[in-house]
Design a protein around this motif. Structure first.
Motif, short mmCIF file in Angstrom:
data_model
loop_
_atom_site.label_atom_id
_atom_site.label_comp_id
_atom_site.label_asym_id
_atom_site.label_seq_id
_atom_site.Cartn_x
_atom_site.Cartn_y
_atom_site.Cartn_z
N UNK A 1 -7.03 1.62 -6.72
CA UNK A 1 -7.06 0.23 -7.16
C UNK A 1 -6.21 -0.65 -6.24
N UNK A 2 -5.06 -0.10 -5.80
CA UNK A 2 -4.18 -0.87 -4.93
C UNK A 2 -4.81 -1.10 -3.55
N UNK A 3 -5.51 -0.08 -3.07
CA UNK A 3 -6.15 -0.23 -1.77
C UNK A 3 -7.20 -1.33 -1.80
N UNK A 4 -7.99 -1.38 -2.88
CA UNK A 4 -9.01 -2.42 -2.99
C UNK A 4 -8.38 -3.79 -3.12
N UNK A 5 -7.27 -3.85 -3.88
CA UNK A 5 -6.61 -5.13 -4.11
C UNK A 5 -5.97 -5.66 -2.83
N UNK B 1 0.84 -1.21 0.00
CA UNK B 1 0.00 0.00 0.00
C UNK B 1 0.86 1.25 0.00
N UNK B 2 1.90 1.26 0.85
CA UNK B 2 2.74 2.44 0.93
C UNK B 2 3.57 2.62 -0.35
N UNK B 3 3.85 1.54 -1.08
CA UNK B 3 4.59 1.64 -2.34
C UNK B 3 3.73 2.29 -3.43
N UNK B 4 2.45 1.90 -3.44
CA UNK B 4 1.54 2.42 -4.47
C UNK B 4 0.22 2.74 -3.79
N UNK B 5 0.10 3.98 -3.28
CA UNK B 5 -1.12 4.36 -2.58
C UNK B 5 -2.12 4.91 -3.59
#
Length: 642
Positions: A84-88, A77-81
């Motif tokens: 779509x990333x949060x849902x994944x 999450x912190x790498x790509x906030x």
């Protein structure tokens, strides 16, 4: 039955031995019984602590699973906030960890402008599937799982809560969340990740552990004492350990609550609603929760109570066996004494000529029999001497009784003689005093000058007659007072008169001044004129007159003082003068009747003794002030009747 035991020496000795053996026997079993109770409790404490630590490890493992699942995916999450990333990642955490009930990743306001103020990715387990959605907009910033982690700035477990929010995806179970702040690479706070744990699953993991006793149970308390896990589901999230706790009867329960909420570890006996229990408690690491194992003492001491019946049976059986053995042993040992008893009873009935035979036995009983035989022979020898001595003593006692009767009769005759003499003298003295007063009155009223004697000489004669007559009356009254019968009859019959203290003082001064011309007496009082005490006015008056008479007689007559004061329970009449005083050699003799300082002085030596006697009879005392050096100071104390 009781009479037989009292008359039976074997029974009494057996009971005496039994009374000596019983305390030791019972005390030994009692110590063993109490010691076993102590060891049972020690074992119960060890078992409870061991079981609690084992369960704590299991719970900690369960929580570590949640924490590991969260921390291991946090870098994604912190790498790509991004939305779509949060849902994944939210779906990944729930899907790959069966103990996770749900996962929420929420962003700070305005982080994703395209979605407005709010953005929250939430995944929840629905049976065997996982459902992931972007939650509807609601103020999740005020939720405990978001606000607590944000304020602390670090990961934490929050208190269990109901996750229901209208219009959003939610679970029907009560959950506890592991929350952790999210930051970008440059350290900017952007949101919170919250991983949910089902309390039902947590309770199942705790209760699946084996229990040390049939009715033992676990309970989990929150940071404020609320019940998180408890067998009584009516208490969950509705009551705390402090609810309905009475400070008087439930003090132990309140102490337990404070110990657990303070994060302490220990074991203590507590009176719970179900009874007295042994509670072992320990804080749950990483949370502000505390887990406790409650073991009822009825379960712990069940075997101990069963042992009590066995010990009672052993005590009764042992005492009966000891009594039987003692009875037989004592009866066999003292059997020869029965024969000696029969012979002694014949002697006690008056048959002193019956001889007790000697024996060749050398034990205690044989020596006792020989001693009785020697005693019986000596008794016959000395019996005649005793009878003779008794007859002589009786004769002397009779003589002493007769002498005592004669002495008592002499005392009575002496007393009657003194009373008779004083009575015979007092009557003519009263007549003499009355006539002298009449002559004095006539002389004062005479105007014709026909008197045989000059008026001045006649006045001196009559004054002398009155003075001597009064003095003789005073001496006669002293003789009357010194008799026991006169004092007891007159004093006791008037002891409860209401006497005015000031009036008695003034009358005593007036009487004294009538006998001593040119006399100066200073009168001071601290009492009101209407202050009265229950006493005998006659003997109180005589006592004061005697003190003032002596002060006038043995002083210069110009520095006499009468002071009346009041203490807590006494009225004090203080008479002081300035004169030669009383020598120290006379201190011990001043209250002895018929004793005078100088044999040539006037009086009978009865003034101070009678005054002392009157004061004591009135309930007070006469005190001579030995520290007063200017003359004499006497204090007459009488009770105020309060």
């Amino acid at each position: 039955m009781v009479s037989k035991i009292r008359r039976s020496l074997p029974a009494k000795l057996s009971i005496s031995i039994l009374l000596l053996a019983v305390p030791i026997f019972v005390l030994s079993l009692g110590v063993m019984f109490l010691q076993s109770r102590y060891f049972i409790r020690q074992e119960a404490t060890a078992r409870a602590n061991s079981m609690l630590l084992s369960t704590m490890q299991r719970v900690r493992t369960y929580l570590n699973t949640i924490e590991t699942a969260t921390n291991s995916n946090l870098w994604l999450v912190e790498e790509d906030f991004s939305p779509e990333k949060l849902l994944s990642v939210s779906s990944r955490i729930v899907w790959m960890n069966r103990h996770v009930n749900g996962c929420s990743i929420t962003a700070e306001p305005g982080v994703f402008p395209q979605f407005g103020r709010y953005f929250s990715a939430y995944s929840v387990r629905k049976g065997d599937s996982v459902k992931t959605v972007r939650e509807a907009e609601y103020e999740y910033f005020d939720k405990v799982w978001y606000k607590t982690a944000r304020e602390l700035g670090s990961a934490c477990w929050v208190e269990p809560y109901d996750d229901y929010n209208e219009g959003t995806l939610y679970t029907t179970e009560l959950i506890a969340s592991y929350c952790k702040p999210l930051h970008t690479k440059d350290g900017r706070f952007v949101g919170i990740i919250s991983t949910d744990l089902s309390l039902r699953n947590l309770a199942s993991a705790i209760n699946s552990a084996s229990h040390p006793y049939p009715h033992a149970y676990f309970m989990l308390l929150g940071g404020n004492g609320d019940y998180i896990i408890h067998p009584d589901t009516t208490r969950l999230f509705k009551k705390s350990i402090f609810t309905d706790a009475d400070p008087q009867s439930d003090a132990g329960l309140i102490v337990l609550g404070h110990e657990m909420t303070a994060g302490n570890k220990g074991c203590m006996r507590v009176k719970m609603p179900e009874g007295k229990c042994l509670v072992s408690y320990c804080p749950l690491t990483g949370t502000n929760w505390s887990l406790a194992l409650v073991c009822p003492e009825s379960d712990i001491l069940w075997n101990y109570h069963q042992l009590a019946y066995l010990i009672v049976l052993l005590i009764i059986t042992g005492l009966l066996i000891i009594l039987l053995l003692c009875r037989r042993a004592v009866a066999h040992t003292i059997h020869p004494l029965s024969q000696l008893l029969l012979q002694s009873e014949h002697i006690a009935s008056g048959h002193y000529d019956l001889l007790i035979p000697h024996t060749h036995r050398e034990d205690v009983i044989g020596r006792l029999q020989n001693s009785f035989a020697a005693m019986q022979e000596s008794l016959n020898f000395h019996l005649g001497s005793i009878r003779y001595t008794t007859e002589v003593a009786q004769q002397r006692n009779d003589e002493l009784v007769q002498a005592n009767l004669k002495a008592e009769e002499a005392v009575k005759q002496k007393t009657l003689f003194i009373q008779n003499v004083t009575h015979q003298i007092r009557t003519p003295l009263n007549i003499l005093t009355g006539f002298s007063q009449v002559m004095y009155d006539c002389l004062s009223q005479q105007n014709d000058g026909t008197s045989i004697l000059p008026a001045e000489e006649l006045a001196n004669i009559t004054e002398t007659m009155k003075h001597n007559a009064t003095t003789l009356t005073r001496l006669v009254m002293m003789l009357f007072d010194c008799s026991d019968i006169g004092l007891s009859e007159e004093l006791n019959s008037h002891k409860h008169e209401s006497v005015s203290c000031n009036e008695v003082g003034r009358e005593a001064i007036e009487y004294t001044m009538s006998h001593f011309p040119n006399l100066n007496i200073l009168f001071e009082t601290e009492l009101a004129d209407d202050f009265c005490i229950p006493s005998s006015q006659l003997y109180l008056m005589r006592s004061l007159r005697e003190l003032l008479y002596n002060a006038a007689k043995y002083s210069d007559g110009q520095h006499i003082k009468l002071l009346i004061t009041h203490t807590d329970s006494f009225v004090r009449f203080i008479v002081e003068d300035k004169g030669p005083g009383i020598s120290e050699d006379y201190y011990d003799l001043m209250y002895k009747p018929f004793t005078k300082v100088n044999d040539l002085s006037e009086g009978l030596g009865l003034g101070l003794p009678l005054t002392k006697r009157h004061a004591i009879s009135l309930g007070g005392d006469l005190i001579y002030d030995r520290d007063y050096r200017d003359g004499c100071r006497f204090t007459l104390e009488v009770p105020d009747g309060k």
